[in-house]
Design a protein around this motif. Sequence first.
Motif, PDB file in Angstrom:
ATOM      1  N   ALA A 102      48.456 -32.624 -33.331  1.00  0.00           N
ATOM      2  CA  ALA A 102      47.529 -31.612 -33.839  1.00  0.00           C
ATOM      3  C   ALA A 102      47.196 -30.605 -32.747  1.00  0.00           C
ATOM      4  CB  ALA A 102      46.255 -32.276 -34.338  1.00  0.00           C
ATOM      5  N   PHE A 103      46.968 -29.357 -33.148  1.00  0.00           N
ATOM      6  CA  PHE A 103      46.594 -28.272 -32.233  1.00  0.00           C
ATOM      7  C   PHE A 103      47.581 -28.189 -31.069  1.00  0.00           C
ATOM      8  CE2 PHE A 103      42.815 -29.922 -34.320  1.00  0.00           C
ATOM      9  CZ  PHE A 103      42.289 -28.774 -34.896  1.00  0.00           C
ATOM     10  N   ALA A 104      48.862 -28.209 -31.389  1.00  0.00           N
ATOM     11  CA  ALA A 104      49.904 -28.311 -30.372  1.00  0.00           C
ATOM     12  C   ALA A 104      49.848 -27.166 -29.362  1.00  0.00           C
ATOM     13  CB  ALA A 104      51.281 -28.354 -31.036  1.00  0.00           C
ATOM     14  N   GLU A 105      49.456 -25.974 -29.804  1.00  0.00           N
ATOM     15  CA  GLU A 105      49.435 -24.835 -28.889  1.00  0.00           C
ATOM     16  C   GLU A 105      48.312 -24.945 -27.866  1.00  0.00           C
ATOM     17  OE1 GLU A 105      49.385 -21.184 -31.002  1.00  0.00           O
ATOM     18  OE2 GLU A 105      51.356 -21.488 -31.935  1.00  0.00           O
ATOM     19  N   ASN A 106      47.201 -25.522 -28.258  1.00  0.00           N
ATOM     20  CA  ASN A 106      46.071 -25.670 -27.338  1.00  0.00           C
ATOM     21  C   ASN A 106      45.212 -26.838 -27.805  1.00  0.00           C
ATOM     22  OD1 ASN A 106      44.050 -25.443 -25.462  1.00  0.00           O
ATOM     23  ND2 ASN A 106      43.268 -23.476 -26.190  1.00  0.00           N
ATOM     24  N   PRO A 107      45.627 -28.070 -27.535  1.00  0.00           N
ATOM     25  CA  PRO A 107      44.892 -29.235 -28.067  1.00  0.00           C
ATOM     26  C   PRO A 107      43.473 -29.357 -27.559  1.00  0.00           C
ATOM     27  CG  PRO A 107      46.565 -29.913 -26.478  1.00  0.00           C
ATOM     28  CD  PRO A 107      46.803 -28.465 -26.750  1.00  0.00           C
ATOM     29  N   SER A 108      43.144 -28.737 -26.425  1.00  0.00           N
ATOM     30  CA  SER A 108      41.807 -28.895 -25.864  1.00  0.00           C
ATOM     31  C   SER A 108      40.731 -28.186 -26.676  1.00  0.00           C
ATOM     32  CB  SER A 108      41.771 -28.388 -24.418  1.00  0.00           C
ATOM     33  OG  SER A 108      41.991 -26.991 -24.370  1.00  0.00           O
ATOM     34  N   VAL A 109      41.130 -27.311 -27.635  1.00  0.00           N
ATOM     35  CA  VAL A 109      40.104 -26.581 -28.396  1.00  0.00           C
ATOM     36  C   VAL A 109      39.400 -27.484 -29.395  1.00  0.00           C
ATOM     37  CG1 VAL A 109      41.355 -24.406 -28.178  1.00  0.00           C
ATOM     38  CG2 VAL A 109      41.683 -25.811 -30.220  1.00  0.00           C
ATOM     39  N   PRO A 133      49.316 -43.603 -21.102  1.00  0.00           N
ATOM     40  CA  PRO A 133      48.007 -43.089 -20.668  1.00  0.00           C
ATOM     41  C   PRO A 133      47.837 -41.604 -20.946  1.00  0.00           C
ATOM     42  CG  PRO A 133      48.916 -44.548 -18.999  1.00  0.00           C
ATOM     43  CD  PRO A 133      49.987 -44.368 -20.026  1.00  0.00           C
ATOM     44  N   GLU A 134      48.926 -40.839 -20.822  1.00  0.00           N
ATOM     45  CA  GLU A 134      48.852 -39.394 -21.055  1.00  0.00           C
ATOM     46  C   GLU A 134      48.455 -39.050 -22.475  1.00  0.00           C
ATOM     47  OE1 GLU A 134      51.885 -39.915 -17.740  1.00  0.00           O
ATOM     48  OE2 GLU A 134      51.127 -41.022 -19.457  1.00  0.00           O
ATOM     49  N   ASP A 135      48.589 -39.995 -23.389  1.00  0.00           N
ATOM     50  CA  ASP A 135      48.312 -39.721 -24.796  1.00  0.00           C
ATOM     51  C   ASP A 135      46.855 -39.955 -25.177  1.00  0.00           C
ATOM     52  OD1 ASP A 135      50.987 -39.009 -25.651  1.00  0.00           O
ATOM     53  OD2 ASP A 135      51.516 -41.097 -25.290  1.00  0.00           O
ATOM     54  N   TYR A 136      46.021 -40.299 -24.215  1.00  0.00           N
ATOM     55  CA  TYR A 136      44.610 -40.574 -24.493  1.00  0.00           C
ATOM     56  C   TYR A 136      43.731 -39.655 -23.654  1.00  0.00           C
ATOM     57  CZ  TYR A 136      46.636 -44.711 -26.579  1.00  0.00           C
ATOM     58  OH  TYR A 136      47.406 -45.539 -27.350  1.00  0.00           O
ATOM     59  N   ALA A 137      42.571 -39.334 -24.177  1.00  0.00           N
ATOM     60  CA  ALA A 137      41.635 -38.480 -23.451  1.00  0.00           C
ATOM     61  C   ALA A 137      41.244 -39.130 -22.131  1.00  0.00           C
ATOM     62  CB  ALA A 137      40.390 -38.230 -24.303  1.00  0.00           C
ATOM     63  N   ALA A 138      41.264 -38.329 -21.069  1.00  0.00           N
ATOM     64  CA  ALA A 138      40.962 -38.856 -19.735  1.00  0.00           C
ATOM     65  C   ALA A 138      39.564 -39.456 -19.682  1.00  0.00           C
ATOM     66  CB  ALA A 138      41.106 -37.739 -18.697  1.00  0.00           C
ATOM     67  N   GLU A 139      38.589 -38.824 -20.360  1.00  0.00           N
ATOM     68  CA  GLU A 139      37.213 -39.338 -20.325  1.00  0.00           C
ATOM     69  C   GLU A 139      37.083 -40.664 -21.067  1.00  0.00           C
ATOM     70  OE1 GLU A 139      33.763 -37.022 -20.845  1.00  0.00           O
ATOM     71  OE2 GLU A 139      34.676 -35.174 -20.130  1.00  0.00           O
ATOM     72  N   LEU A 140      37.952 -40.913 -22.024  1.00  0.00           N
ATOM     73  CA  LEU A 140      37.947 -42.196 -22.714  1.00  0.00           C
ATOM     74  C   LEU A 140      38.445 -43.298 -21.790  1.00  0.00           C
ATOM     75  CD1 LEU A 140      37.634 -43.756 -25.462  1.00  0.00           C
ATOM     76  CD2 LEU A 140      40.082 -43.321 -25.770  1.00  0.00           C
ATOM     77  N   LEU A 141      39.569 -43.060 -21.123  1.00  0.00           N
ATOM     78  CA  LEU A 141      40.128 -44.070 -20.231  1.00  0.00           C
ATOM     79  C   LEU A 141      39.232 -44.302 -19.016  1.00  0.00           C
ATOM     80  CD1 LEU A 141      43.943 -43.189 -20.258  1.00  0.00           C
ATOM     81  CD2 LEU A 141      42.716 -44.880 -21.637  1.00  0.00           C
ATOM     82  N   ALA A 142      38.405 -43.306 -18.675  1.00  0.00           N
ATOM     83  CA  ALA A 142      37.557 -43.423 -17.482  1.00  0.00           C
ATOM     84  C   ALA A 142      36.558 -44.568 -17.595  1.00  0.00           C
ATOM     85  CB  ALA A 142      36.819 -42.107 -17.223  1.00  0.00           C
ATOM     86  N   HIS A 143      36.164 -44.950 -18.825  1.00  0.00           N
ATOM     87  CA  HIS A 143      35.211 -46.056 -18.947  1.00  0.00           C
ATOM     88  C   HIS A 143      35.864 -47.303 -19.550  1.00  0.00           C
ATOM     89  CE1 HIS A 143      34.589 -45.389 -23.293  1.00  0.00           C
ATOM     90  NE2 HIS A 143      34.410 -44.103 -23.044  1.00  0.00           N
ATOM     91  N   HIS A 160      38.510 -34.467 -25.691  1.00  0.00           N
ATOM     92  CA  HIS A 160      39.560 -33.537 -26.107  1.00  0.00           C
ATOM     93  C   HIS A 160      40.887 -33.973 -25.494  1.00  0.00           C
ATOM     94  CE1 HIS A 160      38.669 -31.812 -22.105  1.00  0.00           C
ATOM     95  NE2 HIS A 160      39.942 -31.451 -22.131  1.00  0.00           N
ATOM     96  N   ASP A 161      41.962 -33.533 -26.099  1.00  0.00           N
ATOM     97  CA  ASP A 161      43.302 -33.815 -25.578  1.00  0.00           C
ATOM     98  C   ASP A 161      43.711 -32.726 -24.603  1.00  0.00           C
ATOM     99  OD1 ASP A 161      43.422 -35.989 -27.291  1.00  0.00           O
ATOM    100  OD2 ASP A 161      44.446 -34.859 -28.877  1.00  0.00           O
ATOM    101  N   ASP A 162      44.293 -33.131 -23.495  1.00  0.00           N
ATOM    102  CA  ASP A 162      44.832 -32.153 -22.553  1.00  0.00           C
ATOM    103  C   ASP A 162      46.206 -31.659 -22.986  1.00  0.00           C
ATOM    104  OD1 ASP A 162      42.671 -32.101 -20.740  1.00  0.00           O
ATOM    105  OD2 ASP A 162      43.323 -34.008 -19.902  1.00  0.00           O
TER     106      ASP A 162
END
Length: 489
Positions: free
Chosen positions: A165-172, A442-452, A154-156
């Motif tokens: 997309a989902f600008a108000e709450n992208p994590s949903v 980096p902020e534009d990518y999901a943290a869990e994606l960059l983690a691996h 998900h996007d933070d």
Amino acid sequence: MPGNRHLVAGLLLLSLGHMVLAAGSSEDASLSGKEDTHGIPARQLGVDAVVFVIQSQSNSFHAGQAEKLRDDLLRQVQATSQKPPVVLLLHTLSDNEGDWSILPLLPYLSISFGKNSSWMVFLEEETHVEVTRLVGALANFDEEKEWFLGKPLHDDESTIIHHYAFAENPSVFKYPDFSAGWALSIPLLVRLADKVRQQPPKSDFTIDLKHEVALYIWDKGKGPRLTAVPQLCTEPEGSPRARTCATALRRRPLPCGEPVKKEDVFVAVKTCKKFHHERVPVIKKTWEGDAAYVEYYSDYADASVPTVDLGVPNTERGHCGKTFAILQRFLSGDVPDTQWLLIVDDDTLISLPRLRRLLSCYSAGEAVYLGERYGYGLSQGGYSYITGGGGMVFSREAVARLLRSGCKCYSDDAPDDMVLGMCLNALDIPATHSPLFHQARPEDYAAELLAHQVPISFHKHWNVDPVAVFHKWLREDERKRSSGDKTEL
């Protein structure tokens, strides 16, 4: 700049699904007919009811990796005396270059496998699969219903690569990490295939496929959301944390040999006068020292950088004239004769040591066109291209074939990366994708994606300290470099 073009295109253009049964449900129970932890009888599912689609590429290195994964899947099944599954290599299924975007391929998959299969499982070439565990995980779901399964990302915060997309709450909104594998039940596949025939995807640009596939499936709430499957993992293969996983990340074969030498890579930086004292100093503080040969191409000859004036006026967007002048200079004899050309923007941050390790997997004698792959009009017979901000890598052979073809810019301010994509597509030189190049921050990518990942590049200085970004994400450990440790990519 390419990012602005994609933003404009993007701007124009939870009933949650049934939760996956607990990760602790044993694969043995799933396959033996015992009840799972919810008291629901586990379904019998044969591996031959699963169709595996490896999201392969035609480049010889990537095709070889996909073939190894296919052979491993079939070898595992052979050891169980079960009927073998169908294992498809995506790049071999048709002549449609845009099949990598998955959605145009769904009608073919539906017609070919919709009647005799239960699941369509998509894998990347780096996905290691424990087949018995995977079948056990799928058996927890009623294959007669619509399921979209995967490891959720998900996007933070809202991001340009997802058209905000989902600008108000992208994590949903959750979308699958393709590296872990993802799956569609056949009823969902069949319905999606009918939808693709009747209502092809409307977006002109394919930028982040995993997010766009999830959006198409969700269909503004009319379709299923992604259901998380804990057994789909991105832990390293063989690690203690992967012991209960059905999928994991294969230990990358990188480097494939010795990293290519510094002297085999020529770096071309696109800049202009107004950025000589704003962006160029960042390059000099970060990655320039790792380049044997680098030239800065501008609309103004500035001895303090120094820059090379190619005689092409600066344009506010596109930069096609400048890029083609760089390609011609690369072959002209006015610069060192190297095997590889890297073209970057003046706000690209890149790890050249990591790039040289990656290039050890490719043959400089082939026509190689490498970076982060985007698509334009793929549902209407369009083309793929390497997006410029993350860095575009060319073998000498690819540049030579391109220039021999006579293909050129229709204007100096045409989008260079897209024109290159059109030209090379016409020459049957595919855009080879690596997820380690990044068009955004980096902020534009999901943290869990960059983690691996061990990333190779990021792009843009907007609202970030670019020097800090480089040192956090791209700087090599000096101790490892001095000791000759070859960090895996």
